[in-house]
Design a protein around this motif. Structure first.
Motif, short mmCIF file in Angstrom:
data_model
loop_
_atom_site.label_atom_id
_atom_site.label_comp_id
_atom_site.label_asym_id
_atom_site.label_seq_id
_atom_site.Cartn_x
_atom_site.Cartn_y
_atom_site.Cartn_z
N PHE A 87 -7.48 3.89 0.59
CA PHE A 87 -6.12 3.48 0.24
C PHE A 87 -6.15 2.08 -0.37
O PHE A 87 -5.55 1.83 -1.42
CB PHE A 87 -5.24 3.50 1.50
N LEU A 143 -0.11 3.62 7.48
CA LEU A 143 -0.29 4.21 6.15
C LEU A 143 1.07 4.60 5.56
O LEU A 143 1.35 4.40 4.38
CB LEU A 143 -1.20 5.44 6.24
N ARG A 144 1.93 5.15 6.45
CA ARG A 144 3.25 5.58 6.00
C ARG A 144 4.05 4.38 5.46
O ARG A 144 4.64 4.45 4.39
CB ARG A 144 3.98 6.23 7.17
N THR A 180 2.47 3.25 2.16
CA THR A 180 2.76 4.17 1.05
C THR A 180 4.19 3.95 0.54
O THR A 180 4.44 4.02 -0.67
CB THR A 180 2.60 5.63 1.52
N LYS A 181 5.09 3.69 1.50
CA LYS A 181 6.49 3.44 1.13
C LYS A 181 6.57 2.24 0.19
O LYS A 181 7.28 2.26 -0.82
CB LYS A 181 7.29 3.13 2.40
N GLU A 182 5.80 1.18 0.52
CA GLU A 182 5.79 -0.04 -0.31
C GLU A 182 5.26 0.27 -1.71
O GLU A 182 5.81 -0.17 -2.70
CB GLU A 182 4.91 -1.12 0.34
N VAL A 183 4.14 1.06 -1.75
CA VAL A 183 3.55 1.40 -3.05
C VAL A 183 4.54 2.20 -3.89
O VAL A 183 4.70 1.97 -5.09
CB VAL A 183 2.22 2.19 -2.87
N ALA A 184 5.27 3.12 -3.21
CA ALA A 184 6.26 3.93 -3.92
C ALA A 184 7.35 3.04 -4.52
O ALA A 184 7.92 3.36 -5.57
CB ALA A 184 6.87 4.95 -2.97
N VAL A 208 -4.96 1.02 -4.12
CA VAL A 208 -3.92 0.03 -4.38
C VAL A 208 -4.45 -1.07 -5.32
O VAL A 208 -3.76 -1.52 -6.23
CB VAL A 208 -3.40 -0.57 -3.05
#
Ligand code: ADP
Length: 344
Positions: free
Chosen positions: A112, A80-81, A84-88, A116
Motif C-alpha cells: 500500500f 487500511l480502510r 484508502t479513504k484518504e487516497v480516494a 501511494v
C-alpha cells in the motif's frame, strides 16, 4: 505459486484454538474450584443447570477474549480502510504502519505504501507537466500580445513595424512547434509498437537531415565530418527522421562557431549505430541526468529556440524501436550521442 495455507490462515486457526483453549481452561478451573472447595454440595445442584451456567460463562469469556485479540488483529485492516479513504479523496500523503507481526498484513501495508508513493510520483509529474506546459505557452503568447499592441500604433516607423511583425511570427512558430511536440509525444507515449514500417536508406536519411539543418551549421561555419556506411533499414522513416533532426539540431545549437560536428553511421548484422559528436558547450553530469525529462533545458540562455521536448521525443522513438541512446559529454569540450538501433 499461491500458498495453500497462508500465515494469515495459520494465525486465524491459532487464534480460534487459543480462544477455545482459554475457555476450556476457564471452565475446568471453575469446576475444579467448585469440587475442591465443595462450594456446592453434590446433591444441591441440578446437573443440567450447572453445566449450562459453566458453558455460558465459557462462551462469554471466549467472546471477551475474541473481542480484545480480534481488535488487535483487525487493527491493520481498520488503518487500511482509513488510509484508502484518504487516497480516494486525493490525499497521497498517507503511510501505513509496517511493523506488523502477521506477514500478510505486513506485506499489504508495504505494498500500500509503495502504491501511494507511486501515485504521489505520478501526481507530481502531472502537476509539473501542467505547470511546464502553461509556462511554455505563456512566454510566446505574452510576446505576441505585446508586439501586436505596439503594432496598433499607426505612427510606427516601417523598420520597427517589420521588427515587431517578425517577433510575432517567431513566437507563433515557437507556439506551433510546442503544440506539435506535445501532441507527438503524447501520441508516442500511448503507443507501444511502431506500425508503419518501410525499408529505406538510413545513410540517405541522415544526409537529408543534415541538409535541412544546413542554414544553422553553415551559419556557425561548423566543420562537418561525415562517414555514413550504406545502410538499408526497416523501420518508421518519419519517426527516425525526427530523431536525427532533434539530436543533430542540438549538436549544432550547442556548438560554438568554427566547431566540429562529426556524424558516423556503422552497421552490423544485428545493429546500426549512429554517433553524433560535437565540440560544443558540453554538459555537466547533473545536466546529463535530466536531459531526457520533458521540458528540461540545461542551458536556458541558448535554449530559447526549443522547449526541452526534443530529447524526450527522440528517446521515446528510439525506445519504441527497441534501441538506446548513450550520452557522453564534458562541459566545455563537447558531447557525443550514440544511437543504437536493432535491425527490425
Ligand atoms: P532543447 O534543445 O529544446 O532545450 P532538448 O530536449 O533537445 O531540449 O535538450 C534538453 C537539454 O539537453 C538542452 O537544453 C541542453 O541543455 C542539453 N543538450 C542536448 N543536446 C546537447 C548538446 N549536443 N550539447 C550540449 N547540451 C545539450
Amino acid at each position: 505459486m499461491k500458498k495453500r495455507f497462508s500465515n494469515l490462515w495459520f494465525a486465524f486457526v491459532m487464534l480460534v484454538f487459543m480462544i477455545m483453549l482459554s475457555s476450556a481452561v476457564f471452565m475446568m478451573t471453575i469446576i475444579f474450584i467448585i469440587k475442591r472447595f465443595t462450594i456446592i454440595e453434590p446433591g444441591q445442584f441440578h446437573a443440567f443447570g450447572f453445566l449450562a451456567a459453566v458453558l455460558l460463562t465459557g462462551i462469554l469469556t471466549g467472546t471477551l477474549i475474541t473481542a480484545v485479540i480480534g481488535q488487535k488483529i483487525l487493527l491493520p485492516i481498520s488503518r487500511l480502510r482509513e488510509a484508502t479513504k484518504e487516497v480516494a479523496k486525493g490525499n497521497f500523503n498517507v503511510q501505513l504502519y509496517e511493523n506488523i507481526k502477521i506477514e500478510e498484513f505486513r506485506e499489504m501495508a508495504k505494498d500500500f505504501n509503495k502504491m501511494v508513493q507511486e501515485l504521489q510520483g505520478i501526481e507530481t509529474l502531472r502537476t509539473d507537466f501542467v505547470t511546464n506546459v502553461s509556462h511554455e505557452f505563456k512566454t510566446p503568447i505574452t510576446a505576441i500580445e505585446g508586439y501586436a499592441a505596439l503594432l496598433q500604433n499607426s505612427d510606427l516607423p516601417a523598420e520597427e513595424r517589420e521588427e515587431y511583425a517578425g517577433k510575432i511570427i517567431s513566437s507563433t512558430r515557437q507556439l506551433s512547434m510546442l503544440t506539435n511536440n506535445i501532441l507527438k509525444l503524447s501520441k508516442l507515449e500511448n503507443q507501444e509498437i511502431i506500425i508503419e514500417k518501410t525499408e529505406f536508406s538510413l545513410d540517405e536519411q541522415i544526409r537529408q537531415a543534415l541538409l535541412l539543418l544546413e542554414p544553422q551549421w553553415s551559419g556557425k561555419q561548423l566543420d562537418l565530418e561525415i562517414q555514413l556506411a550504406e545502410t538499408g533499414f526497416y523501420g518508421s522513416e518519419e519517426l527516425l527522421m525526427q530523431v536525427w533532426i532533434n539530436i543533430l539540431g542540438n549538436a549544432v545549437k550547442f556548438s560554438r562557431e568554427y566547431g566540429n560536428l562529426s556524424v558516423t553511421l556503422t552497421e552490423s548484422p544485428q545493429n546500426v549505430s549512429v554517433e553524433i559528436t560535437d565540440t560544443g558547450i558540453g554538459m555537466t553530469p547533473e545536466v546529463q541526468r535530466h536531459i531526457f525529462e520533458k521540458f528540461y533545458q540545461g542551458d536556458k540562455a541558448r535554449a530559447s529556440y526549443g522547449n526541452g521536448l526534443g530529447l524526450p521525443l527522440a528517446k521515446r522513438i528510439v525506445d519504441l524501436c527497441g534501441g538506446r541512446i548513450i550520452v557522453s559529454s564534458k562541459p566545455g569540450q563537447g558531447s557525443t550521442f550514440l544511437i543504437e538501433l536493432p535491425r527490425g
